[in-house]
Design an enzyme around this catalytic site. Structure first.
Site, PDB file in Angstrom:
ATOM      1  CE1 TYR A  15      -3.737   2.437   0.596  1.00 47.19           C
ATOM      2  CE2 TYR A  15      -2.375   3.334   2.348  1.00 47.19           C
ATOM      3  CZ  TYR A  15      -3.465   3.428   1.511  1.00 47.19           C
ATOM      4  OH  TYR A  15      -4.291   4.524   1.590  1.00 47.19           O
ATOM      5  CG  ASP A  54       5.814   4.094   0.772  1.00 50.57           C
ATOM      6  OD1 ASP A  54       6.070   4.885   1.702  1.00 50.57           O
ATOM      7  OD2 ASP A  54       4.653   3.796   0.428  1.00 50.57           O
ATOM      8  CE  LYS A  99       1.347   5.179   7.789  1.00 50.68           C
ATOM      9  NZ  LYS A  99      -0.024   4.937   8.158  1.00 50.68           N
TER      10      LYS A  99
HETATM   11  N1  PMP Z   1       2.854   4.289   2.197  1.00 49.97           N
HETATM   12  C1  PMP Z   1       2.817   3.367   3.178  1.00 49.97           C
HETATM   13  C2  PMP Z   1       3.878   2.329   3.222  1.00 49.97           C
HETATM   14  C3  PMP Z   1       1.815   3.404   4.143  1.00 49.97           C
HETATM   15  O1  PMP Z   1       1.788   2.476   5.106  1.00 49.97           O
HETATM   16  C4  PMP Z   1       0.824   4.415   4.061  1.00 49.97           C
HETATM   17  C5  PMP Z   1      -0.296   4.514   5.083  1.00 49.97           C
HETATM   18  N2  PMP Z   1      -0.624   3.374   5.748  1.00 49.97           N
HETATM   19  C6  PMP Z   1       0.906   5.354   3.025  1.00 49.97           C
HETATM   20  C7  PMP Z   1       1.926   5.272   2.112  1.00 49.97           C
HETATM   21  C8  PMP Z   1      -0.108   6.447   2.900  1.00 49.97           C
HETATM   22  O2  PMP Z   1       0.090   7.381   3.906  1.00 49.97           O
HETATM   23  P1  PMP Z   1      -1.083   8.376   4.331  1.00 49.97           P
HETATM   24  O3  PMP Z   1      -2.125   7.553   5.000  1.00 49.97           O
HETATM   25  O4  PMP Z   1      -0.399   9.351   5.245  1.00 49.97           O
HETATM   26  O5  PMP Z   1      -1.583   9.036   3.098  1.00 49.97           O
END
Ligand code: PMP
Length: 439
Positions: A143, A246, A274
């Protein structure tokens, strides 16, 4: 005292009248028992009935120092007296950028955003602009946010919907996504060395970027096999593909320099969000100066009204201060190590086959795996999801909040104490026994 949630459930009914599903992010919805949380402090959250939970969800990861951490609150409050946004560069943006460059092995220049979604979206544009190519590779089960380029073949894809393991299909997570984007994707299976080689050989020259969670934070924290990230690094170099880590879940959590430091492999671009903000909105796209400098007026655009807000960057300074000066991540790691080991011991004692994957700061737990080695998303899907969900609810009744989605990990914070871990293990032991009785 019996566990009751009358007020919480009533409040949730009210939420449903004002917001679709009663939540503002689909991921927070867990049916009619979706919790409404009124406050958090340290490692705990409280629902509308004042039930206290030891929190291992931590807002899906950001709250690395615990809720309402006084160091973060102080820094932000000081800043708030001077405003938050100015349509100009602010000194805190520069200071935090310099610090991230110093801390993270892959980062030479940064730009800010406000969420992980924005960060990966911008990173893809930068990679496409840099290479002059349009296609991207992503991994089944990963994701990367809610935008239409990456919301394909995520961990939410239904069982057996991904096609042949040799040629996985891109599966849309949502109606409303343009089907044309499907053509821009190649889906790989994680930890398959041969498959990566084959896809690069066949299509490498059309690929702008490979977008990868260095550990699969959204698929029970699958770890890369030894040499896998280095293998991808080599293929990217060979075919001129931009490697994007990511690090939205791993950054400022598994090591001060994130996954790049932890696994010893550098990406070309990295995305963070995060943990950098301890829950306040801040995200970063960072990487090699040569690639980041493709951003130029009337040529390549990145930005947004709220990017690099003073509050977000103040939170980032407070978190990185805690990492650099207060050993925050060592504490997170120590607690996580005990929890990981303790959960494993209890399950072994109770005769429940299981797998635990990831790092102490963020790890996944799987029940009754069907394969000896869990290497990729399809192996995760082949574990006992129902048992995990039952466990999550049994723990919730005992005052421990873990994500009921079996693919989501446990997150630790530096606010979790040794006593919290002991208490969690006691309650987990009870929960396992209760579940065994019902089977
Ligand atoms: N990349 C990863 C690896 C994530 O775990 C997440 C959120 N769980 C995101 C991108 C998206 O981040 P956001 O919810 O802050 O848009």
């Amino acid at each position: 005292m019996a566990y009751t949630t009358t007020e919480t459930l009533n409040t949730f009914q009210r939420a449903k009248k004002a917001m679709p599903l009663g939540v503002t992010s689909n991921f927070r919805y867990s049916g009619e028992t979706t919790l409404v949380i009124k406050r958090g402090q340290g490692a705990y959250v409280w629902d509308m009935d004042d039930n206290q939970y030891i929190d291992y969800r931590l807002a899906y990861g950001p709250v690395i120092l615990g809720h309402a951490d006084p160091r973060v609150t102080k820094r932000i409050t000081e800043q708030l007296a001077h405003g938050n946004l100015y349509a100009h560069t602010h000194p805190l943006e520069i200071e935090l950028a310099e610090r991230i460059i110093q801390m993270h092995p892959s980062v030479e220049k940064v730009r800010y955003a406000n969420s992980g979604t924005e960060a990966t979206m911008h990173a893809l544009r930068i990679a496409r602009a840099y290479t002059g190519r349009e296609k991207i590779i992503k991994f089944e089960g990963a994701y990367h946010g809610n935008h239409d380029y990456a919301l394909w073949s995520t961990a939410n894809m239904p069982h057996n919907s991904g096609g042949s393991p040799r040629s996985p299909l891109p599966v849309a997570q949502s109606s409303g996504m343009p089907s044309a984007n499907r053509e821009l994707l190649s889906i790989l299976r994680y930890n398959d060395f041969e498959m990566a080689e084959r896809v690069f050989r066949d299509r490498g020259h059309e690929i702008a970027a490979i977008l990868i969670e260095p550990l699969m934070g959204n698929a029970s924290c699958l770890m890369p096999q030894p040499g896998y990230l280095a293998h991808l690094r080599k293929l990217c170099d060979q075919y001129g593909v931009v490697m994007i880590f990511d690090e939205v879940k791993t950054g400022f959590r598994i090591a001060p320099g994130g996954a790049a430091e932890y696994f010893g492999v550098k990406a070309d671009l990295s995305t963070f969000a995060k943990s950098l903000g301890n829950g306040f909105p801040i995200a970063v796209i960072g990487g090699k100066a040569e690639i980041m400098d493709i951003i130029a007026m009337a040529q390549v655009t990145q930005g947004g009204t709220y990017c690099g807000s003073a509050v977000g960057t103040a939170a980032g300074m407070a978190v990185t201060d805690a990492i650099l000066n207060d050993n925050a991540l060592s504490i997170v790691n120590a607690r996580g190590e005990r929890l990981m080991a303790g959960l494993g011991e209890i399950l072994t004692e109770q005769g429940i086959s299981h797998a635990i994957s990831g790092t102490p700061a963020v790890f996944g737990l799987m029940f009754e795996p069907k394969t000896e080695h869990i290497r990729e998303f399809r192996d995760v899907m082949n574990t006992n999801f129902q048992m995990y969900v039952d466990m999550a609810y049994a723990l919730r009744e005992r005052g421990v909040d873990i994500e009921p989605d079996p693919r989501e990990p446990f997150f630790l914070s530096s606010a979790h104490t040794e006593a919290d871990i002991d208490e969690t293990l006691n309650r987990f032991n009870d929960a396992v026994k209760a579940i065994k009785k019902t089977r």
